[in-house]
Design a protein around this motif. Structure first.
Motif, PDB file in Angstrom:
ATOM      1  N   ALA A 117       0.992  -1.593   0.224  1.00 53.29           N
ATOM      2  CA  ALA A 117      -0.482  -0.279   0.292  1.00 53.29           C
ATOM      3  C   ALA A 117       0.674   1.197   0.281  1.00 53.29           C
ATOM      4  O   ALA A 117       0.237   2.558  -0.831  1.00 53.29           O
ATOM      5  CB  ALA A 117      -0.822  -0.078   0.984  1.00 53.29           C
ATOM      6  N   SER A 118       1.911   0.863   0.698  1.00 51.42           N
ATOM      7  CA  SER A 118       3.391   2.832   1.312  1.00 51.42           C
ATOM      8  C   SER A 118       4.455   1.223   1.009  1.00 51.42           C
ATOM      9  O   SER A 118       4.748   0.322   1.090  1.00 51.42           O
ATOM     10  CB  SER A 118       2.910   3.567   1.191  1.00 51.42           C
ATOM     11  OG  SER A 118       2.559   2.706   3.196  1.00 51.42           O
ATOM     12  N   ILE A 119       5.290   2.501   0.436  1.00 47.32           N
ATOM     13  CA  ILE A 119       6.633   1.994   0.100  1.00 47.32           C
ATOM     14  C   ILE A 119       7.922   3.077   0.792  1.00 47.32           C
ATOM     15  O   ILE A 119       6.940   4.185   1.085  1.00 47.32           O
ATOM     16  CB  ILE A 119       7.207   1.446  -1.792  1.00 47.32           C
ATOM     17  CG1 ILE A 119       6.721   2.776  -1.917  1.00 47.32           C
ATOM     18  CG2 ILE A 119       6.589   0.631  -1.751  1.00 47.32           C
ATOM     19  CD1 ILE A 119       7.082   2.730  -3.658  1.00 47.32           C
ATOM     20  N   LYS A 120       9.101   2.824   1.016  1.00 46.47           N
ATOM     21  CA  LYS A 120       9.862   3.076   1.999  1.00 46.47           C
ATOM     22  C   LYS A 120      11.009   3.641   0.254  1.00 46.47           C
ATOM     23  O   LYS A 120      11.086   3.029  -0.664  1.00 46.47           O
ATOM     24  CB  LYS A 120      10.494   2.959   2.519  1.00 46.47           C
ATOM     25  CG  LYS A 120      10.043   2.139   3.621  1.00 46.47           C
ATOM     26  CD  LYS A 120      10.999   1.323   4.755  1.00 46.47           C
ATOM     27  CE  LYS A 120      10.122   0.569   5.770  1.00 46.47           C
ATOM     28  NZ  LYS A 120      10.568  -0.558   6.731  1.00 46.47           N
ATOM     29  N   LEU A 121      11.320   4.670   0.373  1.00 44.33           N
ATOM     30  CA  LEU A 121      12.111   5.115  -1.141  1.00 44.33           C
ATOM     31  C   LEU A 121      13.520   5.486  -0.242  1.00 44.33           C
ATOM     32  O   LEU A 121      13.610   6.416   0.847  1.00 44.33           O
ATOM     33  CB  LEU A 121      11.622   6.658  -1.783  1.00 44.33           C
ATOM     34  CG  LEU A 121      12.703   7.109  -2.412  1.00 44.33           C
ATOM     35  CD1 LEU A 121      13.025   6.226  -3.771  1.00 44.33           C
ATOM     36  CD2 LEU A 121      12.376   8.671  -3.032  1.00 44.33           C
ATOM     37  N   TRP A 122      15.359   5.221  -0.614  1.00 40.32           N
ATOM     38  CA  TRP A 122      16.295   5.366  -0.246  1.00 40.32           C
ATOM     39  C   TRP A 122      17.259   5.958  -1.462  1.00 40.32           C
ATOM     40  O   TRP A 122      17.173   5.328  -2.420  1.00 40.32           O
ATOM     41  CB  TRP A 122      17.463   4.078  -0.246  1.00 40.32           C
ATOM     42  CG  TRP A 122      18.831   4.177   0.354  1.00 40.32           C
ATOM     43  CD1 TRP A 122      19.102   4.451  -1.183  1.00 40.32           C
ATOM     44  CD2 TRP A 122      19.164   3.831   1.082  1.00 40.32           C
ATOM     45  NE1 TRP A 122      20.892   4.558   0.037  1.00 40.32           N
ATOM     46  CE2 TRP A 122      20.665   3.781   0.717  1.00 40.32           C
ATOM     47  CE3 TRP A 122      18.964   3.622   2.644  1.00 40.32           C
ATOM     48  CZ2 TRP A 122      21.498   3.600   2.273  1.00 40.32           C
ATOM     49  CZ3 TRP A 122      19.901   4.217   3.400  1.00 40.32           C
ATOM     50  CH2 TRP A 122      20.874   4.037   3.419  1.00 40.32           C
TER      51      TRP A 122
END
Length: 121
Positions: free
Chosen positions: A42-47
């Motif tokens: 549903a949502s993600i992390k960004l590096w």
């Protein structure tokens, strides 16, 4: 140029910017992987890592970056910027006010702390 990085959790998009980042980099590398991850999460992390060879972003990419923020604004739940550039750090801090999730900027010497912070939920 954008390079996709491996070794991160399944819910994380990890990229490294070097040289000049172009609209093609966004269209061919970043957007497809974000959209693919969003099929499973549903949502993600960004590096978002900027290496020492990073020179800047083309004008067309600025527009793509704005569209990315507009269309995927609520799709991120944690964003980590990694840079030693004062200019990029300043832009990331300004951007943090517009993104409705935790955003942190780390120096390259603090990669371990950045990884640890990104894994928190």
């Amino acid at each position: 140029m954008l390079e996709l990085l491996s070794g991160f959790d399944h819910d994380t998009v990890a990229i490294r910017a070097s040289g000049v980042v172009t609209a093609d980099d966004y269209d061919q590398h970043l957007l497809p992987v974000i959209e693919e991850k969003l099929k499973d999460h549903a949502s993600i992390k960004l590096w978002y890592e900027f290496d020492e060879r990073f020179e800047g972003i083309s004008v067309g990419t600025l527009w793509d970056d704005a569209k990315l923020g507009l269309f995927h604004l609520t799709d991120f739940y944690r964003v980590a910027f990694i840079t030693d550039s004062r200019m990029v750090s300043g832009m990331a801090h300004a951007l943090a006010y517009m993104i409705p999730c935790p955003v942190r900027v780390f120096e390259r010497s603090d990669l371990g702390l950045a990884v640890q912070w990104l894994k928190e939920s």
